[in-house]
Design a protein around this motif. Sequence first.
Motif, PDB file in Angstrom:
ATOM      1  N   TYR A  46     -12.590 -23.138 -78.349  1.00 17.02           N
ATOM      2  CA  TYR A  46     -12.825 -21.794 -77.809  1.00 17.02           C
ATOM      3  C   TYR A  46     -12.663 -21.786 -76.295  1.00 17.02           C
ATOM      4  O   TYR A  46     -12.007 -20.901 -75.727  1.00 17.02           O
ATOM      5  N   GLU A  47     -13.244 -22.788 -75.638  1.00 11.04           N
ATOM      6  CA  GLU A  47     -13.129 -22.852 -74.176  1.00 11.04           C
ATOM      7  C   GLU A  47     -11.697 -23.137 -73.753  1.00 11.04           C
ATOM      8  O   GLU A  47     -11.236 -22.627 -72.727  1.00 11.04           O
ATOM      9  N   MET A  48     -10.989 -23.935 -74.549  1.00 12.59           N
ATOM     10  CA  MET A  48      -9.574 -24.170 -74.264  1.00 12.59           C
ATOM     11  C   MET A  48      -8.795 -22.861 -74.350  1.00 12.59           C
ATOM     12  O   MET A  48      -7.942 -22.560 -73.499  1.00 12.59           O
TER      13      MET A  48
ATOM     14  N   PRO B 201     -19.529 -36.438 -80.417  1.00 10.84           N
ATOM     15  CA  PRO B 201     -19.912 -35.039 -80.241  1.00 10.84           C
ATOM     16  C   PRO B 201     -20.724 -34.795 -78.980  1.00 10.84           C
ATOM     17  O   PRO B 201     -20.577 -33.752 -78.329  1.00 10.84           O
ATOM     18  N   GLN B 202     -21.572 -35.758 -78.611  1.00  6.23           N
ATOM     19  CA  GLN B 202     -22.360 -35.620 -77.383  1.00  6.23           C
ATOM     20  C   GLN B 202     -21.451 -35.572 -76.165  1.00  6.23           C
ATOM     21  O   GLN B 202     -21.622 -34.721 -75.286  1.00  6.23           O
ATOM     22  N   SER B 203     -20.494 -36.466 -76.114  1.00  3.55           N
ATOM     23  CA  SER B 203     -19.541 -36.481 -75.003  1.00  3.55           C
ATOM     24  C   SER B 203     -18.754 -35.179 -74.950  1.00  3.55           C
ATOM     25  O   SER B 203     -18.528 -34.618 -73.867  1.00  3.55           O
ATOM     26  N   ALA B 204     -18.367 -34.660 -76.120  1.00  2.72           N
ATOM     27  CA  ALA B 204     -17.619 -33.399 -76.164  1.00  2.72           C
ATOM     28  C   ALA B 204     -18.449 -32.256 -75.606  1.00  2.72           C
ATOM     29  O   ALA B 204     -17.940 -31.420 -74.849  1.00  2.72           O
ATOM     30  N   SER B 205     -19.733 -32.211 -75.944  1.00  7.59           N
ATOM     31  CA  SER B 205     -20.603 -31.140 -75.440  1.00  7.59           C
ATOM     32  C   SER B 205     -20.705 -31.181 -73.922  1.00  7.59           C
ATOM     33  O   SER B 205     -20.691 -30.141 -73.256  1.00  7.59           O
ATOM     34  N   ILE B 206     -20.824 -32.387 -73.377  1.00  6.29           N
ATOM     35  CA  ILE B 206     -20.907 -32.542 -71.923  1.00  6.29           C
ATOM     36  C   ILE B 206     -19.604 -32.087 -71.270  1.00  6.29           C
ATOM     37  O   ILE B 206     -19.607 -31.350 -70.277  1.00  6.29           O
ATOM     38  N   LEU B 207     -18.477 -32.495 -71.839  1.00  2.97           N
ATOM     39  CA  LEU B 207     -17.178 -32.129 -71.275  1.00  2.97           C
ATOM     40  C   LEU B 207     -16.930 -30.619 -71.354  1.00  2.97           C
ATOM     41  O   LEU B 207     -16.366 -30.040 -70.427  1.00  2.97           O
ATOM     42  N   VAL B 208     -17.377 -29.994 -72.442  1.00  2.23           N
ATOM     43  CA  VAL B 208     -17.214 -28.545 -72.579  1.00  2.23           C
ATOM     44  C   VAL B 208     -17.996 -27.823 -71.485  1.00  2.23           C
ATOM     45  O   VAL B 208     -17.477 -26.908 -70.822  1.00  2.23           O
ATOM     46  N   ALA B 209     -19.250 -28.214 -71.289  1.00  2.10           N
ATOM     47  CA  ALA B 209     -20.070 -27.577 -70.250  1.00  2.10           C
ATOM     48  C   ALA B 209     -19.489 -27.841 -68.861  1.00  2.10           C
ATOM     49  O   ALA B 209     -19.480 -26.941 -68.002  1.00  2.10           O
ATOM     50  N   TYR B 210     -19.008 -29.042 -68.638  1.00  7.16           N
ATOM     51  CA  TYR B 210     -18.369 -29.413 -67.371  1.00  7.16           C
ATOM     52  C   TYR B 210     -17.156 -28.511 -67.137  1.00  7.16           C
ATOM     53  O   TYR B 210     -16.963 -27.940 -66.045  1.00  7.16           O
ATOM     54  N   GLY B 211     -16.337 -28.348 -68.192  1.00 11.31           N
ATOM     55  CA  GLY B 211     -15.151 -27.510 -68.073  1.00 11.31           C
ATOM     56  C   GLY B 211     -15.482 -26.054 -67.798  1.00 11.31           C
ATOM     57  O   GLY B 211     -14.807 -25.390 -67.016  1.00 11.31           O
ATOM     58  N   LYS B 212     -16.534 -25.535 -68.438  1.00 12.26           N
ATOM     59  CA  LYS B 212     -16.952 -24.150 -68.195  1.00 12.26           C
ATOM     60  C   LYS B 212     -17.362 -23.950 -66.744  1.00 12.26           C
ATOM     61  O   LYS B 212     -17.049 -22.917 -66.138  1.00 12.26           O
ATOM     62  N   CYS B 213     -18.054 -24.928 -66.195  1.00 17.38           N
ATOM     63  CA  CYS B 213     -18.461 -24.837 -64.795  1.00 17.38           C
ATOM     64  C   CYS B 213     -17.227 -24.821 -63.886  1.00 17.38           C
ATOM     65  O   CYS B 213     -17.141 -24.012 -62.956  1.00 17.38           O
ATOM     66  N   LEU B 214     -16.275 -25.685 -64.177  1.00 16.00           N
ATOM     67  CA  LEU B 214     -15.048 -25.734 -63.381  1.00 16.00           C
ATOM     68  C   LEU B 214     -14.268 -24.421 -63.479  1.00 16.00           C
ATOM     69  O   LEU B 214     -13.734 -23.930 -62.488  1.00 16.00           O
ATOM     70  N   LEU B 215     -14.224 -23.852 -64.694  1.00 16.35           N
ATOM     71  CA  LEU B 215     -13.508 -22.586 -64.879  1.00 16.35           C
ATOM     72  C   LEU B 215     -14.172 -21.468 -64.084  1.00 16.35           C
ATOM     73  O   LEU B 215     -13.485 -20.631 -63.482  1.00 16.35           O
TER      74      LEU B 215
ATOM     75  N   LEU C 138     -15.517 -21.707 -61.356  1.00 18.04           N
ATOM     76  CA  LEU C 138     -15.189 -21.907 -59.943  1.00 18.04           C
ATOM     77  C   LEU C 138     -13.702 -21.711 -59.669  1.00 18.04           C
ATOM     78  O   LEU C 138     -13.231 -21.959 -58.551  1.00 18.04           O
ATOM     79  N   GLY C 139     -12.956 -21.268 -60.681  1.00 16.57           N
ATOM     80  CA  GLY C 139     -11.532 -21.014 -60.508  1.00 16.57           C
ATOM     81  C   GLY C 139     -10.659 -22.252 -60.619  1.00 16.57           C
ATOM     82  O   GLY C 139      -9.453 -22.173 -60.359  1.00 16.57           O
ATOM     83  N   ARG C 140     -11.224 -23.373 -61.031  1.00 17.66           N
ATOM     84  CA  ARG C 140     -10.465 -24.618 -61.161  1.00 17.66           C
ATOM     85  C   ARG C 140      -9.958 -24.736 -62.604  1.00 17.66           C
ATOM     86  O   ARG C 140     -10.392 -25.594 -63.373  1.00 17.66           O
ATOM     87  N   THR C 141      -9.017 -23.855 -62.946  1.00 19.66           N
ATOM     88  CA  THR C 141      -8.582 -23.734 -64.333  1.00 19.66           C
ATOM     89  C   THR C 141      -7.929 -25.011 -64.847  1.00 19.66           C
ATOM     90  O   THR C 141      -8.184 -25.437 -65.980  1.00 19.66           O
ATOM     91  N   GLY C 142      -7.071 -25.619 -64.052  1.00 21.12           N
ATOM     92  CA  GLY C 142      -6.390 -26.845 -64.482  1.00 21.12           C
ATOM     93  C   GLY C 142      -7.370 -27.955 -64.786  1.00 21.12           C
ATOM     94  O   GLY C 142      -7.257 -28.635 -65.821  1.00 21.12           O
ATOM     95  N   ASP C 143      -8.347 -28.159 -63.908  1.00 21.74           N
ATOM     96  CA  ASP C 143      -9.369 -29.190 -64.135  1.00 21.74           C
ATOM     97  C   ASP C 143     -10.210 -28.851 -65.363  1.00 21.74           C
ATOM     98  O   ASP C 143     -10.585 -29.738 -66.146  1.00 21.74           O
ATOM     99  N   SER C 144     -10.494 -27.565 -65.541  1.00 18.25           N
ATOM    100  CA  SER C 144     -11.273 -27.121 -66.696  1.00 18.25           C
ATOM    101  C   SER C 144     -10.536 -27.424 -67.997  1.00 18.25           C
ATOM    102  O   SER C 144     -11.126 -27.946 -68.958  1.00 18.25           O
ATOM    103  N   LEU C 145      -9.251 -27.116 -68.045  1.00 19.24           N
ATOM    104  CA  LEU C 145      -8.475 -27.374 -69.251  1.00 19.24           C
ATOM    105  C   LEU C 145      -8.398 -28.862 -69.567  1.00 19.24           C
ATOM    106  O   LEU C 145      -8.405 -29.257 -70.741  1.00 19.24           O
ATOM    107  N   GLU C 146      -8.350 -29.683 -68.541  1.00 21.88           N
ATOM    108  CA  GLU C 146      -8.326 -31.131 -68.764  1.00 21.88           C
ATOM    109  C   GLU C 146      -9.619 -31.595 -69.423  1.00 21.88           C
ATOM    110  O   GLU C 146      -9.608 -32.430 -70.339  1.00 21.88           O
ATOM    111  N   LYS C 147     -10.749 -31.037 -68.997  1.00 24.43           N
ATOM    112  CA  LYS C 147     -12.030 -31.378 -69.632  1.00 24.43           C
ATOM    113  C   LYS C 147     -12.054 -30.893 -71.077  1.00 24.43           C
ATOM    114  O   LYS C 147     -12.568 -31.589 -71.967  1.00 24.43           O
ATOM    115  N   ASP C 148     -11.480 -29.710 -71.330  1.00 27.24           N
ATOM    116  CA  ASP C 148     -11.424 -29.198 -72.698  1.00 27.24           C
ATOM    117  C   ASP C 148     -10.574 -30.110 -73.581  1.00 27.24           C
ATOM    118  O   ASP C 148     -10.925 -30.392 -74.731  1.00 27.24           O
TER     119      ASP C 148
END
Length: 261
Positions: free
Chosen positions: A191-193, A150-164, A166-176
């Motif tokens: 939700y972020e996905m 769950p900790q790793s998932a939280s980090i990846l979700v926040a990482y993906g939100k930051c990427l999204l 910045l308009g990096r949708t593909g990279d964001s979805l990969e983190k999701d």
Amino acid sequence: MIWLLALQLAVSPAQHYENAKQDFAQQKFPEAVSEVDSALHENPYMVPALVLKARLAMFAHRPDVAKSCLITAITADPTSEEAQFYLGVFFYMQNDFKLAISPLQTAQTLSPHSPLPVFYLAMTHEALGDESKALELYQQAENLSPEKSPQSASILVAYGKCLLSLGRTGDSLEKDRQAIEADPQSRDARYEMAKGLEHEGDLKNAAVEGEQALTLPMLGTTDAQIHFLLVTLYRKLNEPDLARAHLEKFLAASQTQTTSR
């Protein structure tokens, strides 16, 4: 008898603290407050108890108490990674982002293999508008975090939100996707996905992810947020009945949330 009483008094603060930790873990907050106060009554500079009291104060919306406890803890032991970390978290939660950086950096130095100080530093730099530094720190936090947790998932979700953002949708979805793999019960990740898929125009799959998010435990993302997103998605999909149903649920959830405050 005298030596036995002295021994009992000597171990009493530690036992009170252990009881408080167990109560806190079980969300028995009044009991935890009582136990931690007992520990601090006998040992006012017990750093772990001060940190725990600060965390309880944050839950109780008592920032004055939380700050006082954490400052006292760091004064008693500047090398306490836990006290430095939670002081940084305290400032972050108070939106005092510049003040958060120093204790979080100290916590990172004291515990270089812990992902949490780096994670909060990433969110702090993002809040300050330094996206390049934030992305660098998010990647460090991801690298340090245990896989499939769950900790790793939280980090990846926040990482993906930051990427999204910045308009990096593909990279964001990969983190999701990685976040869902790390913790299939992560409502935030689903939700972020859904939001990322909407951004890409994949509305049907976005709705699927949104509906899936509603079935998962609520920790961060609320029912109201998901219903609102689904209203938008079903309107775009020309599904007025589904949109109307979720709008009613959104209004009900919003009313419940307002009443409970």
